[in-house]
Design a protein around this motif. Structure first.
Motif, PDB file in Angstrom:
ATOM      1  N   ARG A  45      -0.471  14.106   9.011  1.00 10.95           N
ATOM      2  CA  ARG A  45      -1.666  14.436   8.217  1.00 10.95           C
ATOM      3  C   ARG A  45      -1.395  15.636   7.304  1.00 10.95           C
ATOM      4  O   ARG A  45      -1.796  15.660   6.143  1.00 10.95           O
ATOM      5  CB  ARG A  45      -2.863  14.786   9.109  1.00 10.95           C
ATOM      6  CG  ARG A  45      -3.295  13.768  10.155  1.00 10.95           C
ATOM      7  CD  ARG A  45      -3.948  12.497   9.664  1.00 10.95           C
ATOM      8  NE  ARG A  45      -3.092  11.546   9.007  1.00 10.95           N
ATOM      9  CZ  ARG A  45      -2.157  10.771   9.608  1.00 10.95           C
ATOM     10  NH1 ARG A  45      -1.951  10.837  10.901  1.00 10.95           N
ATOM     11  NH2 ARG A  45      -1.448   9.918   8.913  1.00 10.95           N
ATOM     12  N   THR A  50      -3.536  14.215   3.989  1.00 10.81           N
ATOM     13  CA  THR A  50      -4.650  13.311   4.280  1.00 10.81           C
ATOM     14  C   THR A  50      -5.722  13.953   5.147  1.00 10.81           C
ATOM     15  O   THR A  50      -6.760  13.349   5.388  1.00 10.81           O
ATOM     16  CB  THR A  50      -4.151  12.008   4.940  1.00 10.81           C
ATOM     17  OG1 THR A  50      -3.336  12.326   6.065  1.00 10.81           O
ATOM     18  CG2 THR A  50      -3.353  11.178   3.940  1.00 10.81           C
ATOM     19  N   SER A  51      -5.474  15.155   5.615  1.00  7.38           N
ATOM     20  CA  SER A  51      -6.513  15.928   6.291  1.00  7.38           C
ATOM     21  C   SER A  51      -6.261  17.399   6.023  1.00  7.38           C
ATOM     22  O   SER A  51      -5.188  17.791   5.567  1.00  7.38           O
ATOM     23  CB  SER A  51      -6.538  15.654   7.803  1.00  7.38           C
ATOM     24  OG  SER A  51      -5.499  16.327   8.472  1.00  7.38           O
ATOM     25  N   GLN A  73     -10.338  19.676  12.236  1.00  2.00           N
ATOM     26  CA  GLN A  73      -9.633  18.801  11.292  1.00  2.00           C
ATOM     27  C   GLN A  73     -10.674  18.092  10.432  1.00  2.00           C
ATOM     28  O   GLN A  73     -11.633  17.520  10.955  1.00  2.00           O
ATOM     29  CB  GLN A  73      -8.766  17.776  12.037  1.00  2.00           C
ATOM     30  CG  GLN A  73      -7.939  16.929  11.118  1.00  2.00           C
ATOM     31  CD  GLN A  73      -6.811  16.196  11.819  1.00  2.00           C
ATOM     32  OE1 GLN A  73      -5.830  15.885  11.183  1.00  2.00           O
ATOM     33  NE2 GLN A  73      -6.913  15.915  13.091  1.00  2.00           N
ATOM     34  N   TYR A  75     -11.494  15.431   7.186  1.00  2.00           N
ATOM     35  CA  TYR A  75     -10.994  14.295   6.421  1.00  2.00           C
ATOM     36  C   TYR A  75     -11.866  14.088   5.187  1.00  2.00           C
ATOM     37  O   TYR A  75     -13.101  14.105   5.288  1.00  2.00           O
ATOM     38  CB  TYR A  75     -11.028  13.005   7.246  1.00  2.00           C
ATOM     39  CG  TYR A  75     -10.034  12.980   8.372  1.00  2.00           C
ATOM     40  CD1 TYR A  75      -8.697  12.689   8.139  1.00  2.00           C
ATOM     41  CD2 TYR A  75     -10.436  13.244   9.675  1.00  2.00           C
ATOM     42  CE1 TYR A  75      -7.785  12.652   9.177  1.00  2.00           C
ATOM     43  CE2 TYR A  75      -9.526  13.217  10.724  1.00  2.00           C
ATOM     44  CZ  TYR A  75      -8.208  12.914  10.473  1.00  2.00           C
ATOM     45  OH  TYR A  75      -7.305  12.891  11.494  1.00  2.00           O
TER      46      TYR A  75
END
Length: 157
Positions: A45, A50-51, A73, A75
């Motif tokens: 990630r 992507t995060s 985390q 997103y």
């Protein structure tokens, strides 16, 4: 009075500190411990962007901070009804010895600031129906229980 908490965006250099917290988070939700898989997931990630992972620690004027006390985390996602990006706060975990010391509140505030700065229309999260401690914290910090839409999911494996 609680000690101050600093929150910053984690990088791949923080994997040794954050991966054990991510594994503990998964165990909290009754999944088996798998430190290698937790680390690999976070690393992927972080490397692909992507995060966004935020890490909380005690401030240290001489460096990046003390031991990790918690993480969250985030997103990126989108709301086609609002024609706007949104952010999903998917994971939030605080070490047991740091609970009640403002760490979760600091992570929630950092997530809000990050989401606003990214232009998101809102920040969303889900938690277990049984996690009433977290629910009380969220509601005390202004989060509202979404009552208009019913959430469904379709397991694919």
């Amino acid at each position: 009075m609680t000690d101050p908490v600093a929150v910053r965006r984690a990088s791949v250099a923080d994997l040794d500190a954050v991966a054990p917290l991510f594994d503990a988070y998964r165990v909290f939700y009754a999944l088996p411990s798998d430190p290698a898989a937790a680390r690999a997931w976070l690393e992927q990630r972080m490397r692909t962007g992507t995060s966004t992972v935020l890490v909380a620690h005690r401030p240290d004027p001489d460096g990046p901070g003390g031991p990790a006390l918690g993480f969250s985390q985030l997103y990126p996602s989108f709301c086609s009804l609002e024609l706007a990006p949104i952010v999903v706060l998917y994971d939030l975990f605080v070490t047991p010895d740091a609970r009640g010391a403002g760490v979760a509140s600091a992570l929630l505030e950092a997530a809000r600031e990050f989401s606003e700065a990214s232009g998101a229309a809102r920040l969303e999260l889900s938690t277990a129906h049984t996690n009433v401690t977290a629910q009380r914290l969220y509601e005390a910090r202004g989060w509202r229980l979404e009552a208009e839409y019913r959430h469904y999911e379709l397991p694919l494996r």
